[in-house]
Scaffold this active site. Structure first.
Site, short mmCIF file in Angstrom:
data_model
loop_
_atom_site.label_atom_id
_atom_site.label_comp_id
_atom_site.label_asym_id
_atom_site.label_seq_id
_atom_site.Cartn_x
_atom_site.Cartn_y
_atom_site.Cartn_z
N ARG A 52 0.81 -1.23 0.00
CA ARG A 52 0.00 0.00 0.00
C ARG A 52 0.84 1.28 0.00
NH1 ARG A 52 -2.86 -3.57 -1.31
NH2 ARG A 52 -5.05 -3.91 -0.67
N MET A 53 2.10 1.17 -0.36
CA MET A 53 2.96 2.35 -0.48
C MET A 53 2.90 2.84 -1.92
SD MET A 53 4.08 3.06 2.50
CE MET A 53 5.52 4.10 2.26
#
Length: 212
Positions: free
Chosen positions: A191-192
């Protein structure tokens, strides 16, 4: 619905670097759109449009992008529909292109205005006749008694325009979204995600990175 809590996908297909982004977001969007088209996505020109009433009550729906030009993004609709009435009363909108299959998304915010009548006429004239009839027959966003009422309206206008050119109704035409912000989102692991945003300034555009 416990399975919703367990649904998760890791994004690993790409990345975004400031040095690889174009100076003009319209050029960048054109590249992304062509990638979505060549990837075989279903209706890659579909975009979610969010409008709001003057007192801030939002609504959203999917429309089709029909033109990208140096000013912005053009789509067509019934001006008397809910979105049409809201955009005419409060000319600010947001749009989203969700290309999840290629792990990409584009968000747009901007000011909306009607396109010139000549431009709306030109697009209307290349539509299939059935779609032209639909523009006349549908009291879009209004409550109707049932499907039969719509079929009767369709039959009425089919008969009215039989054997003749179908003109564009005055209540139907294009809107141009002139962006003040365009964000390009690329899915990344854990989720970066990469989020690169162009902000409109007097002399062009400023490119910034946002935290995911």
């Amino acid at each position: 619905m416990d399975e919703l809590n367990r649904m998760r996908k890791e994004y690993r297909s790409g990345s975004l670097k400031e040095t690889e982004m174009t100076s003009n977001p319209f050029d960048e969007f054109q590249v992304w759109l062509e990638t979505a088209i060549t990837s075989g996505l279903s209706e890659p020109n579909a975009m979610i449009i969010a409008s709001a009433t003057p007192d801030g009550r939002p609504s959203a729906r999917v429309v089709l992008l029909k033109e990208l030009n140096k000013k912005g993004f053009v789509f067509y609709t019934n001006y008397m529909s809910r979105k049409g009435r809201e955009l005419l009363a409060n000319p600010f909108a947001a749009a989203v292109f969700d290309w999840h299959e290629i792990e990409r998304q584009v968000r747009i915010e901007g000011i909306v205005e009607k396109v010139e009548d000549e431009e709306s006429d030109a697009y209307f004239n290349v539509r299939p006749n059935d779609a032209k009839i639909g523009a006349w027959a549908s009291p879009q966003s209004r409550i109707v008694r049932g499907r039969k009422e719509l079929e009767e309206l369709e039959k009425k206008y089919t008969t009215q325009f039989a054997g003749s050119e179908i003109p564009r109704p005055s209540h139907w035409g294009g809107f141009l979204i002139q962006p003040t912000m365009i964000e390009f989102w690329q899915g990344r692991p854990n989720r970066m995600h990469d989020r690169m945003v162009y902000y409109k300034v007097d002399k062009g555009w400023n490119l910034k990175r946002l935290a995911p």
